[in-house]
Design an enzyme around this catalytic site. Structure first.
Site, PDB file in Angstrom:
ATOM      1  N   GLU A 266       0.788  -1.234   0.000  1.00  8.64           N
ATOM      2  CA  GLU A 266       0.000   0.000   0.000  1.00  8.64           C
ATOM      3  C   GLU A 266       0.821   1.286   0.000  1.00  8.64           C
ATOM      4  OE1 GLU A 266       0.199  -2.231   2.619  1.00  8.64           O
ATOM      5  OE2 GLU A 266       0.277  -1.179   4.539  1.00  8.64           O
ATOM      6  N   GLU A 300      -5.703  -2.601  -0.468  1.00  4.81           N
ATOM      7  CA  GLU A 300      -4.554  -1.676  -0.531  1.00  4.81           C
ATOM      8  C   GLU A 300      -5.044  -0.237  -0.572  1.00  4.81           C
ATOM      9  OE1 GLU A 300      -1.904  -3.155   0.207  1.00  4.81           O
ATOM     10  OE2 GLU A 300      -2.658  -5.159  -0.266  1.00  4.81           O
TER      11      GLU A 300
HETATM   12  N1  HT7 Z   1       1.060  -4.343   4.069  1.00  5.74           N
HETATM   13  C1  HT7 Z   1       1.528  -5.250   3.073  1.00  5.74           C
HETATM   14  C2  HT7 Z   1       2.557  -6.136   3.672  1.00  5.74           C
HETATM   15  C3  HT7 Z   1       3.586  -6.633   2.699  1.00  5.74           C
HETATM   16  C4  HT7 Z   1       4.738  -7.311   3.081  1.00  5.74           C
HETATM   17  C5  HT7 Z   1       5.250  -7.652   4.294  1.00  5.74           C
HETATM   18  C6  HT7 Z   1       6.495  -8.358   4.339  1.00  5.74           C
HETATM   19  C7  HT7 Z   1       7.127  -8.667   3.207  1.00  5.74           C
HETATM   20  C8  HT7 Z   1       6.639  -8.307   1.963  1.00  5.74           C
HETATM   21  C9  HT7 Z   1       5.432  -7.615   1.915  1.00  5.74           C
HETATM   22  N2  HT7 Z   1       4.697  -7.166   0.866  1.00  5.74           N
HETATM   23  C10 HT7 Z   1       3.575  -6.554   1.361  1.00  5.74           C
HETATM   24  C11 HT7 Z   1       0.454  -6.051   2.448  1.00  5.74           C
HETATM   25  C12 HT7 Z   1      -0.905  -5.733   2.905  1.00  5.74           C
HETATM   26  O1  HT7 Z   1      -1.349  -6.253   3.891  1.00  5.74           O
HETATM   27  O2  HT7 Z   1      -1.571  -4.925   2.341  1.00  5.74           O
HETATM   28 ZN    ZN Z   2      -2.826  -4.927   4.406  1.00  4.94          ZN
END
Ligand code: HT7
Ligand code: ZN
Length: 876
Positions: A266, A300
């Site tokens: 996001e 997102e």
């Molecule tokens: N907030 C995002 C979390 C996320 C993430 C965490 C660890 C490694 C890679 C990652 N890519 C995205 C996803 C979400 O909850 O919207």
């Molecule tokens: Zn999220």
């Protein structure tokens, strides 16, 4: 390394007000210049020692207020930059670092995906770009300048609004500058640079501001982005209508990339997506894919307020943004589609993913209090159980007060890095409700069990309902306290309507909510006209296991009459689960299985009821999975016996429902136009479920029908459903259809992921060899997380009998695979290993083999912190 503990939280010693980043993009050696305006917050900080975190970066230059810092005043390692003599007052620090995006296979920080530069900074990726106070409570205003070769990266994107762009005279390079006026933590930083296709649109916000919308993807895939764009506009409108929350920048950009560790990210104004959650067209995407695209785009986008404008103080508060945002995306999808069907699907996911976590060695509270590796805490507990906690809050407060609490939370904390305490205080202050007991949901791990016992007194016309809650010990938590649980309920009368009652004592009951707050409570309902059938936990109003002593005939009655569709579905599932548990025991004992006639009646009643929406009927007709049965059994799990019991029950149902399956199937046939809306998807779901049930008989005509269904399919939903039916039945015909499918989609990686998954989930003894062979197939790629999850993740996570082979070969394979992948992508490796989470519930032979495989991994040298953490906790 020492763990991080919530109790150790300290506010940052320094503030960083602004960050100016300059990227000189070059695949093996990108030069990053970060100019930070910094000031000390504490007396301790004014003594002059500043520590900035790094990860695998090389320092090239360091200036303080424009002057090179003498070597004696700092120490730089790849993971830490320590300055020993920074000024007491505000100062500017310029840090020059070199990173290698081309060699970055961890997909954290700055990396290359199909020739595009891309970043992933949550949770701790920014420190792989420059040294920084890389923690979510350090909020700064970012300006980003990108410079690259025009031919390599004609598109240059970063957070915020575009400010300036142009060519670098005398070179083949160009630049772009972006400015994000909203202070943000480093984990929300993003930039993308590459040669990409785009679709554009516009949205006018509720206050009349015009926003430009762009979705970037690989050239040639633009047409597949239109559904995502539509979902984005609907999300923007929904957040205004339902929460009064409006978008705040001039532009909102989504970029779809093919190498991504999770679903999407996001980043402020510049969301980066795993392309499987953006691209959709009828020939390549199933109805489930469309629903996922809609849900992830919404998720997102909703983070813009719940996550970005209000972020988390520290990573222990992850559920503050994730649980709340999952709740919001689930509500959005419920409004876009069928609320009942969405709820059933969400509860199925919760029970399949979160319940095993909560009941095993990886159990942790919705707000963890200790961690070694934060990326292992992006879990179903934080996300899905976190959403359930928000849903319970809404049930306890009612919709109007819930909205008041949300409004106050946004008003109070806009621009803050907040905590769960801040969140709950907003609801308590807005409504006057005491939420101190409710808060236990955030700190106590494990799935509570509720035992319900009801008795009707005909003479007194009273109904006594005793509810007892308990919560088993989980790692690090031996003592648990009773929690505040909203139990939505009805007392179903003989005609199927909910009965009225004159009064109730023994606990607080608001409208249709019982507030269960004690370890045990007996509610006495007076003035109840007849013996009710209790319908408890309607809509799955709390994430618990409910044990209720209810007869098969009452369940059948409930399946026919309950006004709550969720509990109609639940009644049939309960009947089916009882049969499956008993059937598994018969398999182990070598006795013939018996089938409860009430189950066939209940299924037949739902199938024939044309007043029920097809999608709901499809859900009811789908039996609990093999993993569901294993979870229900909880110990001495023998996956072969479970699979045999399930196959036997499917055969009995298929035979019991007889030609009604064919009749309903035929009625639903003949649609050729594809629309991704929920109603059309529901008809396809029911037809495909009927096909699958027919094939349980394995009769020549059912096999022929499945093959024809595959050949005649005009969309991916139907084609894949037929293929899944054929492969799950492990029919000899499967090889030909799988090959035909592969050849048809040989150039479409996302569709080939479906093929890899089908190959990996065939319940046949040769599947492990096939999976091993596919690791060398040209359509497989060892560094792409989607391919890895499709093949190895599906084998370990969704092929119960073959991953859990009695000879342990499935476990050994996963261990070998993980040890190799861990060197390149630790996050994806750690997630794959979660498939071992229920090893202790297996029967002794398999349990010993699973443990040996886990111990072999644990003993390996140079494990990543991610993998070491998962394996250590799984074995603890
Ligand atoms: N907030 C995002 C979390 C996320 C993430 C965490 C660890 C490694 C890679 C990652 N890519 C995205 C996803 C979400 O909850 O919207
Ligand atoms: Zn999220």
């Amino acid at each position: 390394a020492a763990p991080f503990r919530l109790e150790d939280y300290r506010a940052p010693a320094f503030t960083i007000d602004t960050v100016a980043l300059d990227f000189q993009l070059d695949p093996p050696a990108t030069r990053v210049t970060a100019t930070l305006s910094i000031r000390a917050n504490t007396e301790e900080a004014r003594k002059g020692r500043l520590e900035l975190i790094g990860d695998e970066i090389v320092l090239k230059g360091l200036k303080l207020d424009g002057v090179a810092v003498p070597a004696s005043h700092y120490i730089a390692t790849p993971s830490l930059l320590t300055l020993t003599d920074v000024p007491k007052g505000p100062f500017t620090l310029e840090i020059e670092t070199i990173v290698d995006p081309a060699a970055n296979t961890k997909l954290m920080g700055l990396y290359r995906t199909s020739g595009t530069y891309c970043t992933q900074c949550e949770a701790e990726g920014f420190r792989r770009i420059t040294y920084f106070l890389d923690r979510p409570d350090v909020l700064a205003v970012y300006t980003t300048r990108l410079e690259a070769e025009k031919s390599d990266a004609p598109i240059l994107l970063a957070n915020g609004n575009p400010v300036e762009s142009g060519d670098i005279p005398g070179t083949d390079r160009h630049f772009a500058i972006w400015h994000d006026p909203f202070p943000k933590p480093s984990y929300l930083f993003a930039m993308v640079a590459g040669d990409l296709g785009v679709i554009t649109d516009r949205f006018t916000t509720m206050s009349g501001r015009d926003v430009e919308l762009r979705i970037y993807c690989e050239h040639g895939k633009e047409a597949r982005c239109t559904y995502a764009m539509d979902a984005l506009k609907r999300s923007m409108k929904w957040d205004e209508d339902v929460f009064g929350l409006e978008y705040d920048l001039d532009i909102f950009v989504i970029v779809a990339v093919s190498d991504f560790n999770m679903g999407a990210m996001e980043n402020k104004g510049l969301n980066v997506f795993n392309d499987k959650y953006v691209l959709a067209d009828p020939d390549a995407a199933t109805d489930a894919d469309y629903a996922n695209v809609e849900g992830v785009i919404a998720h997102e986008y909703f983070h813009n307020w719940t996550g970005n404008r209000i972020t988390c103080r520290d990573w222990f508060q992850l559920c503050l943004k994730e649980g709340l945002t999952v709740f919001r995306d689930q509500e959005f999808s419920s409004d876009m589609r069928s609320r009942a069907v969405k709820r059933i699907a969400d509860v199925r996911t919760l029970q399949a993913r979160q319940f095993p976590e909560d009941g095993g060695p990886l159990a942790h509270p919705v707000r963890p209090e200790i961690y070694h590796e934060i990326s292992n805490f992006y879990t179903p507990t934080v996300y899905e159980k976190g959403a359930e906690v928000v849903r319970m809050l809404k049930s306890i407060l009612g919709p109007d007060d819930f909205r008041k609490g949300m409004d106050l939370y946004v008003k109070r904390h806009d621009g803050d890095a907040a905590t769960i305490e801040d969140f709950l205080a907003s609801f308590a202050d807005a409504t006057g409700v005491d939420l101190s007991q409710f808060k236990l949901w955030y700190s106590q791990a494990g799935t509570p069990q509720i035992v319900a016992r009801g008795a009707y007194d005909e003479a007194a016309k009273s109904y006594k309902l005793t509810l007892t809650q308990s919560l088993a010990a989980t790692p690090g938590q031996s003592q648990k306290r009773p929690m505040h649980m909203p139990i939505r309920f009805g007392l179903i009368g003989p005609n199927g309507d909910d009965m009225d009652y004159a009064s109730v004592s023994g606990g607080r009951v608001d409208r249709d909510i019982i507030h269960l707050t004690e370890a045990s409570q007996t509610l006495v309902f007076e003035g109840v006209g007849g013996r009710p059938v209790p319908s408890l936990l309607r809509g799955f109003s709390a994430p618990v296991r409910l044990a209720i002593d209810i007869s098969a005939s009452d369940l059948l009655f409930q399946a026919r009459t309950d006004t709550d569709p969720f509990n109609r579905w639940q009644a049939v599932q309960t009947l089916a689960m009882r049969n499956l548990v008993a059937g598994t025991a018969e398999q182990i004992a070598g006795r013939a299985p018996k089938v409860e006639p009430a189950l066939i009646d209940a299924l037949g009643g739902v199938l024939d009821n044309d007043t029920l929406e097809p999608a709901f009927r499809a859900q009811v007709l789908q039996l609990p999975s093999e993993a569901d049965i294993a979870r229900e059994l909880g110990q001495d799990v023998d996956p072969e016996a479970i699979a045999a019991a399930r196959t036997a029950l499917r055969l009995a149902i298929s035979t019991g429902l007889g030609d009604r399956l064919e009749r309903h199937y035929a009625r639903l046939s003949g649609e050729t136009d594809f629309h991704p809306d929920a109603t059309s998807a529901g008809r396809r779901a029911l037809r495909n479920t009927l096909l699958d049930l027919r094939l349980a008989r394995r009769s020549p005509d059912a096999i022929a029908a499945a093959l024809t269904h595959f050949e005649a399919a005009t969309n991916m939903t139907d084609r894949l459903a037929a293929l899944a039916t054929i492969t799950q039945a492990a029919l000899p015909e499967r090889r030909a259809v799988l090959d035909a499918f592969h050849d048809r989609y040989a150039n479409d990686a996302l569709v080939l992921d479906k093929w890899l998954t089908l190959e990996a989930t065939v319940p046949a003894p040769d599947t492990l060899d096939r999976v091993k062979a596919l690791l060398k197939h040209p359509s497989y790629s060892p560094n792409n997380p989607n391919r890895v999850r499709a093949l190895v993740g599906s084998f370990a996570g969704a092929n119960q009998t073959q991953f859990n082979r009695a000879d342990g070969a499935g476990y050994d394979f996963l261990a070998d695979f993980a040890l190799d992948l861990d060197k390149r992508n630790p996050q994806t490796t750690a997630r794959l290993l979660v498939s071992f989470r229920s090893w202790r519930a297996l029967e002794p032979v398999r349990r010993a083999r699973a443990e040996a495989a886990l111990r072999r991994i644990a003993a390996a040298k140079d494990l990543s912190p991610d993998t070491l953490d998962i394996v250590t906790r799984t074995l603890a």
